[in-house]
Design a protein around this motif. Structure first.
Motif, PDB file in Angstrom:
ATOM      1  N   ARG A 193       5.475  -7.863  -5.122  1.00  0.00           N
ATOM      2  CA  ARG A 193       4.620  -6.679  -5.250  1.00  0.00           C
ATOM      3  C   ARG A 193       3.874  -6.702  -6.588  1.00  0.00           C
ATOM      4  O   ARG A 193       2.680  -6.385  -6.665  1.00  0.00           O
ATOM      5  CB  ARG A 193       5.455  -5.409  -5.124  1.00  0.00           C
ATOM      6  CG  ARG A 193       6.160  -5.272  -3.781  1.00  0.00           C
ATOM      7  CD  ARG A 193       6.978  -3.975  -3.706  1.00  0.00           C
ATOM      8  NE  ARG A 193       8.016  -4.062  -2.711  1.00  0.00           N
ATOM      9  CZ  ARG A 193       7.856  -3.868  -1.399  1.00  0.00           C
ATOM     10  NH1 ARG A 193       6.644  -3.583  -0.931  1.00  0.00           N
ATOM     11  NH2 ARG A 193       8.879  -3.967  -0.555  1.00  0.00           N
ATOM     12  N   ALA A 197      -0.137  -6.887  -7.245  1.00  0.00           N
ATOM     13  CA  ALA A 197      -0.792  -5.867  -8.075  1.00  0.00           C
ATOM     14  C   ALA A 197      -1.590  -6.520  -9.194  1.00  0.00           C
ATOM     15  O   ALA A 197      -2.717  -6.099  -9.505  1.00  0.00           O
ATOM     16  CB  ALA A 197       0.264  -4.912  -8.649  1.00  0.00           C
ATOM     17  N   ARG A 200      -4.723  -8.153  -7.766  1.00  0.00           N
ATOM     18  CA  ARG A 200      -5.742  -7.162  -7.398  1.00  0.00           C
ATOM     19  C   ARG A 200      -6.431  -6.566  -8.619  1.00  0.00           C
ATOM     20  O   ARG A 200      -7.555  -6.059  -8.516  1.00  0.00           O
ATOM     21  CB  ARG A 200      -5.099  -6.047  -6.563  1.00  0.00           C
ATOM     22  CG  ARG A 200      -4.650  -6.507  -5.196  1.00  0.00           C
ATOM     23  CD  ARG A 200      -4.067  -5.356  -4.391  1.00  0.00           C
ATOM     24  NE  ARG A 200      -4.912  -5.023  -3.259  1.00  0.00           N
ATOM     25  CZ  ARG A 200      -4.751  -3.959  -2.498  1.00  0.00           C
ATOM     26  NH1 ARG A 200      -3.771  -3.105  -2.767  1.00  0.00           N
ATOM     27  NH2 ARG A 200      -5.545  -3.727  -1.476  1.00  0.00           N
ATOM     28  N   HIS A 252      -3.513  -7.618   4.145  1.00  0.00           N
ATOM     29  CA  HIS A 252      -4.715  -7.403   3.332  1.00  0.00           C
ATOM     30  C   HIS A 252      -5.127  -5.947   3.498  1.00  0.00           C
ATOM     31  O   HIS A 252      -4.565  -5.198   4.332  1.00  0.00           O
ATOM     32  CB  HIS A 252      -5.848  -8.325   3.773  1.00  0.00           C
ATOM     33  CG  HIS A 252      -6.322  -8.077   5.175  1.00  0.00           C
ATOM     34  ND1 HIS A 252      -7.458  -7.361   5.474  1.00  0.00           N
ATOM     35  CD2 HIS A 252      -5.787  -8.425   6.370  1.00  0.00           C
ATOM     36  CE1 HIS A 252      -7.612  -7.295   6.778  1.00  0.00           C
ATOM     37  NE2 HIS A 252      -6.615  -7.928   7.353  1.00  0.00           N
ATOM     38  N   ASP A 254      -5.540  -2.112   3.582  1.00  0.00           N
ATOM     39  CA  ASP A 254      -4.622  -0.982   3.504  1.00  0.00           C
ATOM     40  C   ASP A 254      -3.164  -1.418   3.640  1.00  0.00           C
ATOM     41  O   ASP A 254      -2.273  -0.851   3.000  1.00  0.00           O
ATOM     42  CB  ASP A 254      -4.947   0.052   4.582  1.00  0.00           C
ATOM     43  CG  ASP A 254      -6.279   0.745   4.342  1.00  0.00           C
ATOM     44  OD1 ASP A 254      -6.773   0.693   3.197  1.00  0.00           O
ATOM     45  OD2 ASP A 254      -6.825   1.330   5.294  1.00  0.00           O
ATOM     46  N   GLU A 255      -2.925  -2.426   4.482  1.00  0.00           N
ATOM     47  CA  GLU A 255      -1.556  -2.926   4.636  1.00  0.00           C
ATOM     48  C   GLU A 255      -1.033  -3.479   3.315  1.00  0.00           C
ATOM     49  O   GLU A 255       0.139  -3.280   2.963  1.00  0.00           O
ATOM     50  CB  GLU A 255      -1.498  -4.020   5.704  1.00  0.00           C
ATOM     51  CG  GLU A 255      -1.368  -3.532   7.118  1.00  0.00           C
ATOM     52  CD  GLU A 255      -1.032  -4.663   8.067  1.00  0.00           C
ATOM     53  OE1 GLU A 255      -0.097  -4.501   8.873  1.00  0.00           O
ATOM     54  OE2 GLU A 255      -1.703  -5.710   7.996  1.00  0.00           O
ATOM     55  N   LEU A 256      -1.898  -4.174   2.604  1.00  0.00           N
ATOM     56  CA  LEU A 256      -1.481  -4.752   1.327  1.00  0.00           C
ATOM     57  C   LEU A 256      -1.289  -3.652   0.285  1.00  0.00           C
ATOM     58  O   LEU A 256      -0.371  -3.729  -0.544  1.00  0.00           O
ATOM     59  CB  LEU A 256      -2.512  -5.770   0.854  1.00  0.00           C
ATOM     60  CG  LEU A 256      -2.066  -6.700  -0.273  1.00  0.00           C
ATOM     61  CD1 LEU A 256      -0.829  -7.496   0.133  1.00  0.00           C
ATOM     62  CD2 LEU A 256      -3.198  -7.660  -0.653  1.00  0.00           C
ATOM     63  N   THR A 257      -2.132  -2.635   0.315  1.00  0.00           N
ATOM     64  CA  THR A 257      -1.967  -1.497  -0.601  1.00  0.00           C
ATOM     65  C   THR A 257      -0.613  -0.832  -0.382  1.00  0.00           C
ATOM     66  O   THR A 257       0.102  -0.495  -1.337  1.00  0.00           O
ATOM     67  CB  THR A 257      -3.097  -0.476  -0.390  1.00  0.00           C
ATOM     68  OG1 THR A 257      -4.356  -1.104  -0.668  1.00  0.00           O
ATOM     69  CG2 THR A 257      -2.923   0.729  -1.298  1.00  0.00           C
ATOM     70  N   LYS A 258      -0.242  -0.664   0.867  1.00  0.00           N
ATOM     71  CA  LYS A 258       1.059  -0.076   1.188  1.00  0.00           C
ATOM     72  C   LYS A 258       2.195  -0.959   0.707  1.00  0.00           C
ATOM     73  O   LYS A 258       3.210  -0.476   0.200  1.00  0.00           O
ATOM     74  CB  LYS A 258       1.156   0.157   2.695  1.00  0.00           C
ATOM     75  CG  LYS A 258       2.448   0.829   3.133  1.00  0.00           C
ATOM     76  CD  LYS A 258       2.446   1.070   4.637  1.00  0.00           C
ATOM     77  CE  LYS A 258       3.760   1.721   5.084  1.00  0.00           C
ATOM     78  NZ  LYS A 258       3.755   1.948   6.567  1.00  0.00           N
ATOM     79  N   VAL A 260       2.149  -3.068  -1.846  1.00  0.00           N
ATOM     80  CA  VAL A 260       2.239  -3.052  -3.312  1.00  0.00           C
ATOM     81  C   VAL A 260       2.923  -1.786  -3.809  1.00  0.00           C
ATOM     82  O   VAL A 260       3.722  -1.820  -4.756  1.00  0.00           O
ATOM     83  CB  VAL A 260       0.836  -3.187  -3.938  1.00  0.00           C
ATOM     84  CG1 VAL A 260       0.896  -2.972  -5.450  1.00  0.00           C
ATOM     85  CG2 VAL A 260       0.247  -4.544  -3.629  1.00  0.00           C
TER      86      VAL A 260
END
Length: 283
Positions: A193, A197, A200, A252, A254-258, A260
């Motif tokens: 994670r 982060a 990104r 990638h 929104d899935e990746l945001t969740k 992280v």
């Protein structure tokens, strides 16, 4: 890549400075050989087939490189060399590829040359030194792909995970360049994670590839971080990885945001120190 195959590699243990290297033959494949460093599988070579990649994370990286500017001559920097399994793949599949491998241990470089017949030439250079220092010495916008696959035992050196390091990676990459990193982690995936982060915070486009059980925090395993200043071929990559033997996902958006969550960016002043991995770790 110029390659002179040895007549018969010899299994054995080699006590090098700071690391013990073991050369082990694959009993199920006459041309298959494994390099272990301090007991951890590091590289697998099929001496008769340079396109064979035994480790799944390298197969994921290979698909990303295959999709990157196909049909063109590309330049790659590898941070971490081992037995040069991935550079061998690139040399066999991308005509005219120019590659630089940074390997910290000069004795290991000498060993793989002797045992596996790895030879340098116009398409492959191997430089002894810390990967971060080697990256710092590269010209800006000089590489199409930068691969980080460096470990001390089973752990990525923390100074190769920080935003300062990734900022230099971004400097070295061309505007459409690709950063690929091998991450090993397990529940609760704090290291992965934080790596995402940090990526990104540096790159506009980031994705994470792994087997479904690893991404769901059910077991320890490898994850491949993919980042670029330019849009990634997510649909094509997902389609290719759907052919993997094990269930594999590409996170990638929104899935990746969740995924992280609230993980913090890693810096030189506040490096992330990973917990010890399981003793039964298989790279």
């Amino acid at each position: 890549m110029a390659r002179k195959r040895p007549t018969t590699p010899q299994p054995g243990t080699h006590h090098l400075t700071d690391v013990t290297a073991e050369i082990v033959q694959d009993l199920d494949a006459d041309d298959g050989w494994m390099l272990l460093l301090d007991g951890v599988p590091n590289s697998y070579l099929n001496l008769n087939d340079p396109t064979h990649l035994e480790f799944e994370y390298q197969q994921w990286m290979a698909r990303a490189v295959d999709l990157h500017k196909p049909g063109t001559e590309i330049s790659l920097v590898h941070v971490g060399g081992g037995a040069c399994a991935f550079p061998r793949y690139v040399a066999a599949t991308r005509d005219g590829a120019r590659q630089l491998v940074a390997e910290y241990n000069p004795e290991l470089i000498a060993l793989i040359r002797e045992v596996f017949g790895i030879r340098t030439g116009p398409g492959l250079r191997i430089r002894a030194g810390d990967g971060r220092d080697v990256v710092a010495g590269q010209h800006s916008a000089s590489a199409d792909v930068l691969v980080r696959d460096a470990f001390v035992g089973p752990i990525v050196p923390p100074h190769l995970t920080t935003v300062e390091f990734l900022s230099d990676v971004a400097r070295v990459l061309r505007p459409d360049g690709l950063y690929l990193a091998n991450v090993t982690d397990g529940p609760p995936l704090g290291l992965a994670r934080a790596e995402v982060a940090t990526a990104r915070a540096t790159f506009a486009h980031v994705a994470l590839v792994s087997e479904t059980p690893v991404l769901k925090g059910r077991r320890y395993g490898n994850l491949t971080l993919i980042a670029s200043p330019a849009p990634l071929p997510i649909l094509d990559l997902t389609r290719l990885l759907a052919r993997s033997v094990a269930p594999t996902r590409v996170l990638h958006g929104d899935e990746l945001t969740k995924f992280v969550g609230g993980a913090a960016v890693t810096t030189d002043d506040n490096p992330l120190m990973p917990p010890p991995p399981p003793k039964h770790l298989i790279k």
